[in-house]
Design a protein around this motif. Structure first.
Motif, PDB file in Angstrom:
ATOM      1  N   ALA A 153     -63.733 -52.956  -7.321  1.00 44.59           N
ATOM      2  CA  ALA A 153     -63.552 -53.633  -8.468  1.00 44.59           C
ATOM      3  C   ALA A 153     -64.802 -52.449  -9.006  1.00 44.59           C
ATOM      4  CB  ALA A 153     -63.731 -55.461  -8.469  1.00 44.59           C
ATOM      5  N   ALA A 203     -55.747 -54.410  -3.917  1.00 45.71           N
ATOM      6  CA  ALA A 203     -55.771 -54.526  -4.932  1.00 45.71           C
ATOM      7  C   ALA A 203     -56.304 -53.588  -5.802  1.00 45.71           C
ATOM      8  CB  ALA A 203     -56.303 -55.797  -6.062  1.00 45.71           C
ATOM      9  N   VAL A 205     -58.905 -53.244 -10.013  1.00 45.75           N
ATOM     10  CA  VAL A 205     -59.524 -53.583 -11.237  1.00 45.75           C
ATOM     11  C   VAL A 205     -60.493 -53.221 -11.873  1.00 45.75           C
ATOM     12  CG1 VAL A 205     -60.138 -55.723 -12.425  1.00 45.75           C
ATOM     13  CG2 VAL A 205     -58.899 -56.080  -9.445  1.00 45.75           C
ATOM     14  N   LEU A 231     -53.949 -56.889 -18.597  1.00 44.01           N
ATOM     15  CA  LEU A 231     -55.062 -58.189 -18.235  1.00 44.01           C
ATOM     16  C   LEU A 231     -53.711 -59.257 -18.751  1.00 44.01           C
ATOM     17  CD1 LEU A 231     -57.743 -59.254 -18.069  1.00 44.01           C
ATOM     18  CD2 LEU A 231     -57.888 -59.414 -20.423  1.00 44.01           C
ATOM     19  N   HIS A 236     -47.976 -52.341 -17.503  1.00 45.01           N
ATOM     20  CA  HIS A 236     -49.091 -51.543 -17.825  1.00 45.01           C
ATOM     21  C   HIS A 236     -49.078 -50.512 -18.052  1.00 45.01           C
ATOM     22  CE1 HIS A 236     -51.736 -48.098 -17.152  1.00 45.01           C
ATOM     23  NE2 HIS A 236     -53.190 -49.753 -17.281  1.00 45.01           N
ATOM     24  N   ILE A 244     -54.548 -52.907 -13.923  1.00 45.26           N
ATOM     25  CA  ILE A 244     -54.733 -53.658 -12.679  1.00 45.26           C
ATOM     26  C   ILE A 244     -53.349 -53.233 -11.686  1.00 45.26           C
ATOM     27  CG2 ILE A 244     -54.559 -55.913 -11.693  1.00 45.26           C
ATOM     28  CD1 ILE A 244     -56.145 -57.219 -14.959  1.00 45.26           C
ATOM     29  N   LEU A 246     -51.763 -54.515  -7.574  1.00 40.50           N
ATOM     30  CA  LEU A 246     -51.717 -55.556  -7.047  1.00 40.50           C
ATOM     31  C   LEU A 246     -50.302 -55.118  -6.104  1.00 40.50           C
ATOM     32  CD1 LEU A 246     -52.268 -58.814  -9.522  1.00 40.50           C
ATOM     33  CD2 LEU A 246     -54.569 -57.320  -8.476  1.00 40.50           C
ATOM     34  N   LEU A 255     -54.658 -62.550 -10.112  1.00 37.78           N
ATOM     35  CA  LEU A 255     -54.817 -62.349 -11.775  1.00 37.78           C
ATOM     36  C   LEU A 255     -55.234 -62.839 -12.446  1.00 37.78           C
ATOM     37  CD1 LEU A 255     -53.933 -60.277 -13.919  1.00 37.78           C
ATOM     38  CD2 LEU A 255     -51.695 -61.319 -14.090  1.00 37.78           C
ATOM     39  N   ILE A 258     -59.057 -62.903 -12.256  1.00 34.17           N
ATOM     40  CA  ILE A 258     -59.640 -61.217 -13.079  1.00 34.17           C
ATOM     41  C   ILE A 258     -59.737 -61.948 -14.526  1.00 34.17           C
ATOM     42  CG2 ILE A 258     -59.062 -59.301 -13.880  1.00 34.17           C
ATOM     43  CD1 ILE A 258     -57.037 -59.015 -11.487  1.00 34.17           C
TER      44      ILE A 258
END
Length: 264
Positions: A153, A203, A205, A231, A236, A244, A246, A255, A258
Motif C-alpha cells: 500500500a 496485492a 495498491v 478504482l 486498468h 490496483i 490483486l 477492492l 480500497i
C-alpha cells in the motif's frame, strides 16, 4: 496485425542495453524534479540510450520516457520507459529498483519487460503470451483469505497537495492493518506489480497511474492471472486514475476496502 512476440523480443533487447549501462556506472549528479523527487545522471543516460535504440529498430512506434518526454510515431503503438523505477532506492544503495519498458496500443498495455539488475530477475509478458520471470512461467497468488494476504500500500505522495492526496493512503492502511497479514511499501511501482505477478505479493495498491511506472507491470500482472483494475473495478489501462493489482481470490473482499478508503 501487431507481432507482439517480435516486439517483446525487441523490448527485451532494449532493456538489456539499459541494464548493462546502469550497472556500468555510478548514479552521478542528481537533478531535482520537484519536492523530494529527483533524476540521476544515469536515469537520463539510460533513457537516451533506449530512446535512440528503439528509434532505429522501430522508428514507426512512438516513445514516451519519464525524463525527456514523448516522440511521435505513425500509429497507436508507443513504447513507455521508466529508465530507473525507484530512483530514491537506487541513489541510496537500496537494491529495490528496476528498468520498466512497456508497449501500449492506444490506452491498453499490450507488452512489457521489467528488469531488476540487483535482484537478478527479468519479467516479460505480452497479450495472450503469458508472463515469465527468468524464462519461467509465473502465476499470481492463490490466496483467498485477507488475513493471509501480504499487501503493498503506497507510496506516499510528496509535493503539492501531498497531505490531501495521502488521506486515502492513511485511511487504507488503517483499514488494512487489522485485516491483512502484513503491509509493505518497497518504493518501486514496477517491483510491486512484478511481485503480484509472481505470487510473492497478494496485492499492490497505488493511488496514481503514471504510465512509465505501470505500463509494463500492469500487463505482466494481468498475464500472470492477477486482477488489474481501476478504482471502480473496470479494467486498468493508461487512462485509469489508480493502479490496483490483486490476487483473484481476495479481489472481492479487498477492492471495497480500497474504495472505502478513498471515500473516507
Amino acid at each position: 496485425m501487431t507481432d507482439l512476440r517480435r516486439l517483446l523480443e525487441i523490448a527485451e533487447g532494449a532493456v538489456a542495453i539499459a541494464a548493462d549501462l546502469v550497472e556500468s556506472r555510478e548514479p552521478g549528479a542528481l537533478h531535482a524534479k520537484g519536492d523530494r523527487d529527483m533524476a540521476s545522471d544515469t536515469d537520463i543516460a539510460v533513457e537516451q540510450a533506449v530512446r535512440e535504440h528503439l528509434a532505429k529498430v522501430t522508428p514507426e512506434i512512438a516513445f514516451l520516457g519519464e525524463e525527456e518526454g514523448a516522440r511521435p510515431g505513425e500509429g497507436q503503438l508507443s513504447w513507455v520507459l521508466d529508465p530507473i523505477d525507484g530512483t530514491v532506492n537506487y541513489v541510496h544503495g537500496v537494491p529495490l529498483w528496476g528498468i520498466s519498458l512497456g508497449l501500449v496500443d492506444g490506452n491498453r498495455q499490450v507488452a512489457g519487460v521489467l528488469d531488476f539488475p540487483m535482484l537478478g530477475t527479468r519479467y516479460l509478458a505480452a497479450d495472450g503470451l503469458g508472463a515469465t520471470r527468468n524464462a519461467e512461467t509465473i502465476q499470481a497468488a492463490k490466496t483467498t483469505e485477507l488475513s493471509e494476504a501480504l499487501v503493498m500500500a503506497g507510496d506516499f505522495a510528496v509535493g503539492e497537495n501531498a497531505a490531501e492526496k495521502n488521506r486515502a493512503r492513511f485511511a487504507l492502511i488503517e483499514l488494512l492493518v487489522p485485516r491483512v497479514q502484513r503491509i509493505r511499501m518497497l518504493g518501486t511501482a514496477a517491483l510491486h506489480l512484478a511481485l503480484v505477478a509472481d505470487g510473492s505479493l497478494d496485492a499492490a495498491v497505488m493511488f496514481s497511474n503514471k504510465p512509465w511506472d505501470t505500463s509494463a507491470g500492469a500487463v505482466i500482472a494481468r498475464e500472470a492471472g492477477a486482477v488489474v483494475v481501476d478504482l471502480d473495478g473496470s479494467p486498468h489501462d493508461v487512462a485509469s486514475s489508480v493502479t490496483i493489482a490483486l490476487a483473484p481470490g481476495i479481489a472481492e473482499d479487498l477492492l471495497p476496502l480500497i474504495q472505502q478508503a478513498v471515500k473516507d
